[in-house]
Design a protein around this motif. Structure first.
Motif, PDB file in Angstrom:
ATOM      1  N   PHE A 116      -8.608  -3.340  11.732  1.00 56.31           N
ATOM      2  CA  PHE A 116      -8.841  -4.207  10.589  1.00 56.31           C
ATOM      3  C   PHE A 116     -10.209  -4.865  10.599  1.00 56.31           C
ATOM      4  CE2 PHE A 116      -5.390  -3.167   8.470  1.00 56.31           C
ATOM      5  CZ  PHE A 116      -4.432  -4.092   8.126  1.00 56.31           C
ATOM      6  N   PHE A 152       4.437  13.894   1.620  1.00 59.33           N
ATOM      7  CA  PHE A 152       5.129  12.704   2.100  1.00 59.33           C
ATOM      8  C   PHE A 152       4.616  11.482   1.356  1.00 59.33           C
ATOM      9  CE2 PHE A 152       7.346  14.341   5.765  1.00 59.33           C
ATOM     10  CZ  PHE A 152       6.583  15.406   6.200  1.00 59.33           C
ATOM     11  N   PHE A 172       1.249  -5.326   5.666  1.00 60.76           N
ATOM     12  CA  PHE A 172       0.419  -5.924   6.690  1.00 60.76           C
ATOM     13  C   PHE A 172       1.317  -6.404   7.806  1.00 60.76           C
ATOM     14  CE2 PHE A 172      -3.502  -7.742   8.083  1.00 60.76           C
ATOM     15  CZ  PHE A 172      -3.135  -8.837   8.845  1.00 60.76           C
ATOM     16  N   HIS A 173       1.083  -5.897   8.976  1.00 57.30           N
ATOM     17  CA  HIS A 173       1.958  -6.183  10.101  1.00 57.30           C
ATOM     18  C   HIS A 173       1.429  -7.375  10.872  1.00 57.30           C
ATOM     19  CE1 HIS A 173       4.037  -5.416  13.953  1.00 57.30           C
ATOM     20  NE2 HIS A 173       4.924  -4.812  13.213  1.00 57.30           N
ATOM     21  N   TYR A 231       0.859  -1.183   0.000  1.00 55.51           N
ATOM     22  CA  TYR A 231       0.000   0.000   0.000  1.00 55.51           C
ATOM     23  C   TYR A 231       0.891   1.227   0.000  1.00 55.51           C
ATOM     24  CZ  TYR A 231      -3.675   3.235   1.604  1.00 55.51           C
ATOM     25  OH  TYR A 231      -4.560   4.262   1.722  1.00 55.51           O
ATOM     26  N   LEU A 258       8.159  11.150   8.930  1.00 58.65           N
ATOM     27  CA  LEU A 258       7.489  10.754  10.165  1.00 58.65           C
ATOM     28  C   LEU A 258       8.098   9.448  10.664  1.00 58.65           C
ATOM     29  CD1 LEU A 258       5.445  12.670   8.644  1.00 58.65           C
ATOM     30  CD2 LEU A 258       3.688  11.499   9.954  1.00 58.65           C
ATOM     31  N   TYR A 283       0.700  11.692   1.449  1.00 58.75           N
ATOM     32  CA  TYR A 283       0.078  12.585   2.404  1.00 58.75           C
ATOM     33  C   TYR A 283       0.508  14.018   2.107  1.00 58.75           C
ATOM     34  CZ  TYR A 283      -1.899   9.042   5.487  1.00 58.75           C
ATOM     35  OH  TYR A 283      -2.664   8.033   6.010  1.00 58.75           O
ATOM     36  N   PHE A 315       7.482   6.286   6.198  1.00 63.81           N
ATOM     37  CA  PHE A 315       7.332   7.547   5.479  1.00 63.81           C
ATOM     38  C   PHE A 315       8.645   7.992   4.855  1.00 63.81           C
ATOM     39  CE2 PHE A 315       3.096   9.191   6.368  1.00 63.81           C
ATOM     40  CZ  PHE A 315       2.688   8.413   7.422  1.00 63.81           C
ATOM     41  N   GLY A 316       8.524   8.654   3.695  1.00 67.24           N
ATOM     42  CA  GLY A 316       9.658   9.348   3.127  1.00 67.24           C
ATOM     43  C   GLY A 316       9.953  10.607   3.928  1.00 67.24           C
ATOM     44  N   PHE A 368      -1.998  -4.484  11.800  1.00 64.77           N
ATOM     45  CA  PHE A 368      -2.227  -3.091  11.452  1.00 64.77           C
ATOM     46  C   PHE A 368      -1.246  -2.702  10.368  1.00 64.77           C
ATOM     47  CE2 PHE A 368       1.286  -0.437  13.118  1.00 64.77           C
ATOM     48  CZ  PHE A 368       2.008  -1.379  13.820  1.00 64.77           C
ATOM     49  N   ASN A 369      -1.556  -1.623   9.675  1.00 64.13           N
ATOM     50  CA  ASN A 369      -0.672  -1.129   8.639  1.00 64.13           C
ATOM     51  C   ASN A 369       0.391  -0.228   9.240  1.00 64.13           C
ATOM     52  OD1 ASN A 369      -1.520  -2.381   6.344  1.00 64.13           O
ATOM     53  ND2 ASN A 369      -2.791  -0.712   5.631  1.00 64.13           N
ATOM     54  N   LYS A 370       1.618  -0.742   9.310  1.00 61.07           N
ATOM     55  CA  LYS A 370       2.724   0.084   9.791  1.00 61.07           C
ATOM     56  C   LYS A 370       3.239   0.884   8.612  1.00 61.07           C
ATOM     57  CE  LYS A 370       6.951  -0.172  12.538  1.00 61.07           C
ATOM     58  NZ  LYS A 370       7.764  -1.086  13.385  1.00 61.07           N
ATOM     59  N   PHE A 371       3.238   2.171   8.717  1.00 64.47           N
ATOM     60  CA  PHE A 371       3.641   3.053   7.629  1.00 64.47           C
ATOM     61  C   PHE A 371       5.110   3.445   7.764  1.00 64.47           C
ATOM     62  CE2 PHE A 371      -0.592   5.171   6.230  1.00 64.47           C
ATOM     63  CZ  PHE A 371      -1.170   3.934   6.118  1.00 64.47           C
TER      64      PHE A 371
END
Lengths: 115, 120
Positions: B98, A89, A95-96, A32, B43, A36, A105-106, A100-103
């Protein structure tokens, strides 16, 4: 190590021009890729996102181009407007194990659109 | 509430003091995240809550950092014995878990405006 690399750090574009921001990632498990937008004094807000099974997604003046083989994706802002001036960003997530979705970031691109 | 609320918006403290940063997520969001945004940086993930439990606190930079969440709602990030390198904007985000909503909704994190921490 930095999982998502973003460039350029800053960008100046004339009104009506095309703004292009690039990101590259390492982990092929990422599934994904959101972008942002953050205005000064505000938190980031989701602008547009893409899944790796498509090569392009367009929403109004904003387009994500995705190159899975090169592990790169980019944001194109067509007909850039002064109101688009913000920090952008890119991010990638997977998928963690904790569901949850751990993001990741750039580092962000500060866009300045000149009138 | 209508959005993610963080307080205070700005915090100036002296090196060595403890600080508490508060996050009030969107009502009904069971997932809550803390990030740190240093000047010119992206971030940095700190910790994630699902309900009141924190299954992933791998991003906390040292044992001076801790966070808790009570009642599945408000969260507090505490930094003890603050150092100058702790100066940054601390952002909180919330999302549906989820098991709630559709795939798209589960991937959207809603951010607060952040707390700008300055350690003198």
């Amino acid at each position: 190590q930095q999982q998502v690399k973003q460039s350029p750090q800053s960008l100046i574009v004339q009104k009506g021009g095309i703004s292009i921001i690039n990101c590259a990632y390492e982990n092929t498990a990422f599934d994904y890729f959101p972008w942002y937008q953050q205005f000064p004094g505000k938190g980031p807000a989701l602008l547009i996102a893409i899944r790796p099974d498509v090569s392009e997604k367009k929403e109004g003046r904003f387009t994500i181009s995705f190159n899975k083989s090169a592990k790169q994706f980019s944001l194109h802002i067509m007909d850039s407007q002064p109101g688009d001036s913000a920090t952008y960003f890119c991010a990638a997530s997977l998928f963690h194990i904790y569901n949850f979705n751990k993001f990741y970031f750039g580092s962000g691109t500060k866009l300045n659109v000149k009138p | 509430g209508a959005g993610v609320s963080q307080s205070p918006s700005n915090k100036v403290t002296e090196k060595g003091k403890d600080v508490e940063l508060r996050c009030d997520p969107i009502s009904g969001h069971t997932a809550l995240y803390w990030y740190r945004q240093s000047l010119g940086q992206g971030l940095e993930f700190l910790i994630y809550f699902q309900g009141n439990s924190a299954p992933d606190k791998s991003g906390l930079p040292s044992d001076r950092f801790s966070a808790e969440r009570t009642g599945g709602s408000v969260s507090t990030l505490t930094i003890q014995r603050t150092q100058q390198e702790d100066s940054a904007v601390y952002l909180c985000a919330s999302s549906l878990a989820f098991e709630q909503g559709n795939t798209l909704a589960k991937n959207i994190q809603y951010f607060g405006a952040g707390t700008r921490l300055s350690v003198l």
